[in-house]
Write an enzyme that holds these catalytic residues in place. Structure first.
Site, PDB file in Angstrom:
ATOM      1  CB  THR A  76      68.845   7.317  27.296  1.00  0.00           C
ATOM      2  OG1 THR A  76      68.257   7.148  28.600  1.00  0.00           O
ATOM      3  CG2 THR A  76      70.273   7.795  27.476  1.00  0.00           C
ATOM      4  CE1 TYR A 104      59.174   4.585  31.617  1.00  0.00           C
ATOM      5  CE2 TYR A 104      60.040   5.426  29.544  1.00  0.00           C
ATOM      6  CZ  TYR A 104      60.132   5.298  30.912  1.00  0.00           C
ATOM      7  OH  TYR A 104      61.182   5.885  31.588  1.00  0.00           O
ATOM      8  CE  LYS A 154      62.142   2.318  31.343  1.00  0.00           C
ATOM      9  NZ  LYS A 154      62.944   2.938  30.274  1.00  0.00           N
TER      10      LYS A 154
END
Length: 303
Positions: free
Chosen positions: A54, A141, A167
């Site tokens: 983000t 991730y 994640k």
């Protein structure tokens, strides 16, 4: 912070990825970024991820990355832990990880490598090279080209004690169940699909009660309220917020590729905390879409 400390931080609470502030020319705006973090820090997130997805990590240069992490660490010292994004080619990921550690970050989220496919053996070599380049904790991730099997993660954990988190940004329930059942409490788990609130209850049932909230960037009180509803199995509050905000929010987000970041910057601008434009190849929301988002925000967190 030791890797075990990072794991403990990752094991409870809401986490978030602040957007990165750019000026009108698209250059990093340290003063505005620091003000953003000062605004967000008191709302109760367990940790903030600087220069994450983000935060447009994928558009940052090697020269500006250390300054972004240093600004985050300096601003949030004693308030909230900072986990830095790192990723891309292995050597670049190592440079970023080492810069983050030098800046005083508490760990890294190792995001996917760039473009090419990779075998499980290659992914393992990539992760291990990064883990061995630093002493602090590493979270991998699972997303895009970087999809890990439980067997690969188990081998990595045996060889790299500072690998402490996983994640998931894929959303494969079967695969996530297999990962959790294989690794158990060796790792902390984080739900990381875009607009993670929509999947939060399902992930909690899988043994992953923690997730990262992007909307925390502009409706932090609502984001915390939703997290508490998930934590307390308050389905009435979850369903109300999903109906009133998150599902119509998805309709705006899904209008264009890349809007998962663009809509967050639009939201921040609406609530009086602008962060400048997104960088190409992303594009900002159109005027009518901004107004649609503003109307949604007014329903849940009037400004």
């Amino acid at each position: 912070m030791t890797p075990q400390d990072l794991k403990n931080v990752m094991s409870s609470g809401l986490l978030s990825f602040p957007i990165t502030d750019f000026d009108a020319n698209g250059d990093f705006d340290a003063k505005s970024y620091a003000a953003r973090l000062e605004w967000l820090a008191p709302f109760g997130a367990s940790a903030l991820f600087a220069a994450g997805g983000t935060g447009e990590y994928f558009s940052l240069t090697a020269s500006e990355y250390p300054g972004i992490i240093q600004t985050a660490v300096n601003t949030c010292r004693g308030k909230v832990p900072i986990i830095a994004g790192a990723g891309g080619p292995t050597r670049f990921a190592i440079e970023c990880a080492q810069a983050a550690e030098k800046a005083g970050a508490h760990g890294i989220l190792l995001m996917p490598h760039y473009m090419t496919e990779a075998s499980q053996e290659g992914l393992a070599a990539h992760v291990e090279a990064v883990c061995r380049s630093v002493d602090f904790g590493v979270i991998i991730y699972n997303r895009g080209m970087s999809r890990f099997t439980p067997e690969t993660v188990a081998r990595l954990c045996e060889r790299n004690p500072n690998l402490v988190g996983f994640k998931d940004g894929v959303g494969d329930i079967e695969a996530m169940s297999a990962m959790y059942l294989t690794m158990g409490d060796r790792l902390a788990y984080l739900g990381g699909l875009p607009t993670a609130e929509v999947y939060a209850a399902a992930y909690k049932a899988l043994g992953t009660p923690v997730y990262s909230s992007a909307v925390f960037n502009f409706i932090p009180r609502t984001a915390m309220r939703f997290y508490q509803a998930v934590k307390n199995d308050d389905q009435a509050t979850q369903h109300r917020l999903l109906k009133d905000f998150f599902m119509p929010y998805l309709e705006i987000r899904n209008r264009s590729a890349g809007y998962a970041v663009s809509i967050i910057k639009a939201g921040a601008r609406i609530v009086g905390h602008p962060a400048g434009p997104v960088r190409p190849p992303l594009a900002d929301l159109k005027a009518d879409e901004v107004e649609m988002l503003a109307e949604l925000i007014r329903k849940v967190e009037p400004v």
